[in-house]
Structure formats: structure tokens, C-alpha cells
Design a protein around this motif. Structure first.
Motif, PDB file in Angstrom:
ATOM      1  N   ILE A  37      15.307   8.417  -5.304  1.00 47.45           N
ATOM      2  CA  ILE A  37      15.086   7.486  -6.419  1.00 47.45           C
ATOM      3  C   ILE A  37      13.868   6.629  -6.098  1.00 47.45           C
ATOM      4  O   ILE A  37      13.731   6.104  -4.993  1.00 47.45           O
ATOM      5  N   THR A  38      13.005   6.453  -7.094  1.00 46.61           N
ATOM      6  CA  THR A  38      11.845   5.564  -6.962  1.00 46.61           C
ATOM      7  C   THR A  38      11.727   4.728  -8.225  1.00 46.61           C
ATOM      8  O   THR A  38      12.132   5.169  -9.311  1.00 46.61           O
ATOM      9  N   ARG A  78       0.837  -1.206   0.000  1.00 48.76           N
ATOM     10  CA  ARG A  78       0.000   0.000   0.000  1.00 48.76           C
ATOM     11  C   ARG A  78       0.871   1.255   0.000  1.00 48.76           C
ATOM     12  O   ARG A  78       0.501   2.286   0.551  1.00 48.76           O
ATOM     13  N   SER A  79       2.042   1.175  -0.623  1.00 43.55           N
ATOM     14  CA  SER A  79       2.952   2.318  -0.588  1.00 43.55           C
ATOM     15  C   SER A  79       3.925   2.304  -1.763  1.00 43.55           C
ATOM     16  O   SER A  79       4.111   1.287  -2.429  1.00 43.55           O
ATOM     17  N   THR A  80       4.541   3.461  -1.982  1.00 45.24           N
ATOM     18  CA  THR A  80       5.606   3.640  -2.965  1.00 45.24           C
ATOM     19  C   THR A  80       6.936   3.657  -2.235  1.00 45.24           C
ATOM     20  O   THR A  80       7.055   4.245  -1.158  1.00 45.24           O
ATOM     21  N   VAL A  81       7.944   3.031  -2.826  1.00 52.31           N
ATOM     22  CA  VAL A  81       9.275   2.984  -2.215  1.00 52.31           C
ATOM     23  C   VAL A  81      10.151   4.092  -2.795  1.00 52.31           C
ATOM     24  O   VAL A  81      10.238   4.255  -4.012  1.00 52.31           O
ATOM     25  N   VAL A  82      10.795   4.846  -1.927  1.00 51.25           N
ATOM     26  CA  VAL A  82      11.755   5.879  -2.326  1.00 51.25           C
ATOM     27  C   VAL A  82      13.016   5.690  -1.489  1.00 51.25           C
ATOM     28  O   VAL A  82      12.934   5.535  -0.270  1.00 51.25           O
ATOM     29  N   ILE A  83      14.167   5.688  -2.149  1.00 50.58           N
ATOM     30  CA  ILE A  83      15.429   5.651  -1.410  1.00 50.58           C
ATOM     31  C   ILE A  83      16.114   7.003  -1.524  1.00 50.58           C
ATOM     32  O   ILE A  83      15.938   7.737  -2.500  1.00 50.58           O
ATOM     33  N   GLN A  84      16.902   7.319  -0.494  1.00 53.96           N
ATOM     34  CA  GLN A  84      17.620   8.592  -0.442  1.00 53.96           C
ATOM     35  C   GLN A  84      19.108   8.330  -0.326  1.00 53.96           C
ATOM     36  O   GLN A  84      19.564   7.533   0.492  1.00 53.96           O
ATOM     37  N   ARG A  85      19.872   9.012  -1.205  1.00 56.04           N
ATOM     38  CA  ARG A  85      21.328   9.004  -1.139  1.00 56.04           C
ATOM     39  C   ARG A  85      21.797  10.450  -1.214  1.00 56.04           C
ATOM     40  O   ARG A  85      21.564  11.119  -2.229  1.00 56.04           O
ATOM     41  N   SER A 107      18.740   6.299   3.448  1.00 57.95           N
ATOM     42  CA  SER A 107      17.447   6.036   4.088  1.00 57.95           C
ATOM     43  C   SER A 107      16.487   5.480   3.055  1.00 57.95           C
ATOM     44  O   SER A 107      16.656   5.675   1.841  1.00 57.95           O
ATOM     45  N   VAL A 108      15.473   4.770   3.538  1.00 65.74           N
ATOM     46  CA  VAL A 108      14.430   4.181   2.695  1.00 65.74           C
ATOM     47  C   VAL A 108      13.090   4.652   3.251  1.00 65.74           C
ATOM     48  O   VAL A 108      12.873   4.652   4.473  1.00 65.74           O
TER      49      VAL A 108
END
Length: 304
Positions: free
Chosen positions: A213-214, A201-208, A256-257
Motif C-alpha cells: 500500500i502506498t 526524497r522517497s515514497t512510502v510503501v507498507i507491506q502486510r 514492514s515499511v
């Protein structure tokens, strides 16, 4: 203070304790329909135009009649007003194919196809689950699970409706129950190539660093409205926002994710497959960017 609000597409406020669906509604029989979940905050439905646009795209994918967005807007406004502005609410827009058509019968008793059934359509508002505040404040523990599909499947098999928000959510809910048995809060699905897809029930986004980025929608993930709001604000703040495929290993090496969704908004992944993930210095900034992005949709600002 009401605990639920139910509005049908004709604008009628219904008693939520009175029956609404018929036993032969195709949405109940086969999960043949679409829905949207929207956060109600300060008496307004957040990002409603984006949700209505996605509802229309999902309906088109299922060959449902084109939704009358004007009627949906009116029903949503009525429901949000009835709910009030003192607390947040979770608003659902539900559209199914309607009742199973009875049609006419032949002399042998077999059934002929009848006229298309009128779609079932309504708006329901309920209280936001307690888990939402915890997820926003403390983050969520997540496990990765294989979805058993390739990232190429969405383009090669459009009839599987990957990327449409349908009522067929049994697999997603089963994954969440499995996560609970593993003492985890949520799930990130992965492809057969070990690429990251999305949450149930969600979208994944990573942070560098200053980069977000998704996964791209061509991989068969649902285009995220909250993620879009984040990107709109983050780009203005100097972030590099990208749509790119990435692997499960990239979740571990990221700074982070995040799991983004329309009601929880931003939930940082605090542990992944048992590995603790410390918050980055920019964690508060990312959450604030999401809040600002959602808030801009109330005023009708062009942030897309």
C-alpha cells in the motif's frame, strides 16, 4: 575515471569545475525550477522515460516551457556514456526558468518586463553517496514529522505545487538535518489528519502479508517511479498492490515499511520513532522485485 560529468542540453560535455549558472539565474534566486534524480547503472539511466514524463509534468505545473524530450534524451545518453559502466552514478536533470529578465527601463528608471528568459537546462552525474549502500543493505532509522498540511490541500490549492518535483527543497533538507540531530537517517512526513504522506526524497510503501500500500498522489505526494516499478513486478508475482490513504499507526502495525527512491531504490525502515522493526521473511523478495522492475525499464519493456 571521472568524478563528475556535466552536459548541457545542446549535447556539449562541459568542464564540471567551470562556472555554469549566472548569479541571476531564477533557479538560484527563487528555487523556480524542476529536477529529476536518476540512477545510472551499467552505463544506462534507469527508467529514464518515466523520469522525463515526470519532468514534463512538473514543468507544466510551474508554467515552464515544454521540455524538448529528444534533447534531454541525448544529453542523458551522453552523460551516462561519459560516466561509464563500472559503477553506479546519480544523474540529475535540472531545468530552471533561466536568468532574471533584464528587460527595458522607463524614463523614471523602473523596469519593464522583458522577453522571457531562456531556460537553464543541464544534466549532472556524480558518485552515489556512501549512505545508499548502507540503506539498501541494513535499512534506515526513521522518525515521523508533521508536514503541517492536509491531504486535501493539493486539490484545493494547486499553486502550492504539491506533487511537483521542484528545486524548492529547503524544507525537505531541513527535515533531514533535524532527523540527523535525532540520530535518525530519514523522515516520513504526516498530514494534519495524521495520514502518511512521503519522505523528503522517497515514497512510502507498507507491506502486510502479500499486500503493498502506498499513499495516492491526490494526497499531495510525488508519484514515485521506483514505487511504480515495484508495483508492476509485484502484481505479476501475485501481490495485491493498492493506492490508499493510511495513518501513522498503520506504519507500526505493518509487517514492514519501505522508503523507495530512484537512487537508493529500496530501503527498509529498520526503526520507526525509536521502535525497532524486524525484517519480514519477504524482505529480500521485495528488494528483488524493485531491482527487476528497474531492470525492465532498460530494455524498453512495457511493464506499466
Amino acid at each position: 575515471m571521472v568524478d563528475r560529468v556535466l552536459v548541457t542540453l545542446d549535447g556539449t560535455v562541459r568542464d564540471p569545475d567551470e562556472p555554469l549558472l549566472y548569479a541571476d539565474d531564477i533557479g538560484a534566486l527563487r528555487g523556480d525550477g524542476v529536477f529529476e534524480t536518476v540512477l545510472v547503472r551499467d552505463g544506462k539511466a534507469c527508467a529514464i522515460e518515466l523520469h522525463l514524463a515526470r519532468l514534463r509534468r512538473s514543468a507544466e505545473a510551474l508554467d515552464l516551457p515544454d521540455p524538448d524530450l529528444g534533447q534531454w534524451r541525448t544529453a542523458v545518453e551522453t552523460a551516462a556514456k561519459e560516466w561509464g559502466s563500472e559503477r553506479e552514478g546519480m544523474l540529475r536533470l535540472v531545468l530552471s526558468r533561466g536568468r532574471d529578465s533584464i528587460g527595458s527601463t522607463t524614463r523614471a528608471g523602473s523596469r519593464k518586463p522583458g522577453a522571457p528568459a531562456a531556460p537553464t537546462a543541464y544534466v549532472l552525474v556524480a558518485a552515489v553517496a556512501e549512505r545508499v549502500q548502507t540503506a539498501r543493505a541494513e535499512g534506515v532509522s526513521v522518525i515521523t514529522l508533521p508536514r503541517g498540511i492536509s491531504v486535501d490541500l493539493a486539490q484545493n490549492a494547486p499553486w502550492l505545487l504539491l506533487g511537483a518535483k521542484t528545486l524548492s527543497y529547503a524544507t525537505n533538507m531541513a527535515a533531514l538535518r533535524f532527523a540527523a540531530r535525532m540520530d535518525a537517517d530519514d523522515v516520513i512526513f504526516t498530514s494534519t489528519e495524521h495520514r502518511v504522506l512521503e519522505g523528503p526524497r522517497s515514497t512510502v510503501v507498507i507491506q502486510r502479508d502479500k499486500q503493498l500500500i502506498t499513499p495516492p498522489s491526490r494526497n499531495g505526494v510525488l508519484p514515485g517511479i521506483t514505487q511504480r516499478a515495484l508495483y508492476a513486478e509485484a502484481e505479476k508475482a501475485g501481490w495485491d498492490c493498492r493506492y490508499e490513504s493510511f495513518f501513522t499507526a498503520d506504519l507500526i502495525t505493518a509487517d514492514s515499511v519501505w522508503l523507495l527512491s530512484s537512487v537508493t531504490l529500496a530501503a527498509r525502515v529498520s526503526s520507526l520513532d525509536g521502535l525497532r522493526m524486524s525484517p519480514p521473511e519477504c524482505a529480500d523478495e521485495i528488494a528483488e522485485l524493485v531491482d527487476r522492475g528497474i531492470a525492465r525499464t532498460w530494455s524498453g519493456a512495457d511493464w506499466a
